[in-house]
Enzyme design. Sequence first.
Site, mmCIF file in Angstrom:
data_model
loop_
_atom_site.group_PDB
_atom_site.id
_atom_site.type_symbol
_atom_site.label_atom_id
_atom_site.label_comp_id
_atom_site.label_asym_id
_atom_site.label_seq_id
_atom_site.Cartn_x
_atom_site.Cartn_y
_atom_site.Cartn_z
ATOM 1 N N SER A 46 2.527 -37.285 99.034
ATOM 2 C CA SER A 46 2.650 -38.213 100.561
ATOM 3 C C SER A 46 1.108 -37.825 101.302
ATOM 4 O O SER A 46 0.844 -36.262 101.212
ATOM 5 C CB SER A 46 3.837 -38.116 100.957
ATOM 6 O OG SER A 46 2.853 -39.154 102.187
ATOM 7 N N TYR A 100 9.509 -35.130 106.755
ATOM 8 C CA TYR A 100 9.314 -35.701 106.020
ATOM 9 C C TYR A 100 8.095 -35.275 105.006
ATOM 10 O O TYR A 100 8.118 -34.873 103.878
ATOM 11 C CB TYR A 100 8.608 -37.946 105.919
ATOM 12 C CG TYR A 100 8.459 -38.280 104.402
ATOM 13 C CD1 TYR A 100 9.137 -38.569 103.147
ATOM 14 C CD2 TYR A 100 6.623 -38.553 105.432
ATOM 15 C CE1 TYR A 100 8.469 -39.192 102.471
ATOM 16 C CE2 TYR A 100 6.559 -38.783 103.767
ATOM 17 C CZ TYR A 100 7.561 -39.590 102.265
ATOM 18 O OH TYR A 100 6.824 -40.136 101.296
ATOM 19 N N LYS A 115 12.715 -52.202 103.191
ATOM 20 C CA LYS A 115 12.167 -51.010 103.966
ATOM 21 C C LYS A 115 11.959 -51.627 105.702
ATOM 22 O O LYS A 115 12.019 -50.488 106.050
ATOM 23 C CB LYS A 115 10.091 -50.608 103.649
ATOM 24 C CG LYS A 115 10.462 -50.204 102.587
ATOM 25 C CD LYS A 115 8.746 -49.885 101.839
ATOM 26 C CE LYS A 115 8.536 -48.825 102.348
ATOM 27 N NZ LYS A 115 8.919 -47.625 102.356
#
Length: 321
Positions: A114, A141, A178
């Site tokens: 990411s 994250y 989402k």
Amino acid sequence: MIVVTGAAGFIGSCLVSKLNQEGFIDIVIVDDFSDKEKNKNLEGKKYSKQIHRDDFLKWLRENQRLTQFVFHIGARTDTTELDKKIFDKLNLNYSKEVWNICVEYGLPLVYASSAATYGLGEYGYDDNHQIVEKLKPLNPYGESKNDFDKWALKQERKPYFWAGLKFFNVYGPNEYHKKRMASVIFHAYNQIAEKGTVKLFRSHNPKYRDGEQLRDFVYVKDVVEVCYFLMHLRKHSGIYNLGSGKARTFLDLVNSTFNSLNKTATIEFMDTPADIRDKYQYFTEANMAKLSSIGYDKPFYSLEEGIKDYVQNYLSGTRYY
């Protein structure tokens, strides 16, 4: 067989669709399949087997001879989740297990990293292996994704081909489930439909005017094209950026969304919440030279092209890819 983890999710389900379009139907889809809304992403898609993520590692060991490629897209992606133990379990340790099985049995692997690993961009946005240890992600994250990248680079034993893809701001069909973690385009479309206006964060940085904060927005159809390219290439292992390579403003994004609906733009600005102001990114842009250097030469959707396709062919009618 081709394995896709996170197959019911946003990017994973689009990858399954891309594989189907290219004639691949012997696909093993992996997820927890507990979210009915999320599972709508799989309707109409062709695959040969469905495996719960808790059973997948054992299954992969038992079926490694029949497995040709592993796309490990599944992850906990909620950037507001603060429990590091969840990320250690699902993003770090689970990925290590997948990696080790691929090493043991000679399976090629593409996994999802990411752009959240870059933090505030203190070291730029180059997919250079040398800076991975220095990066300072802004949340658990991002830390979990960078922790795995660091671990992977340190391994003496690696899959014969592997690639970690640093996804930037991905948008497109199949992100309906989402909710607040969906793309800005998704939320802009819904705000226009409900109230006829879009709210954006005001800039609290004197270098940027309101709405001129910059992000690298990349259409999910480009993301799965790159995945497909790597599945066939199977050389030049490493970590790669996956963005459009062109930073664009939130004003550009919102104006394009209004234009796709043939509506006049109406935008309101609100203060960025105080608790995230010091972690707010004002600029991200993927350096895409590395991917280009290994032969990927397909043009990426422009922001306007991607939004038009997304709004007119998917959001307007809640259609899936």
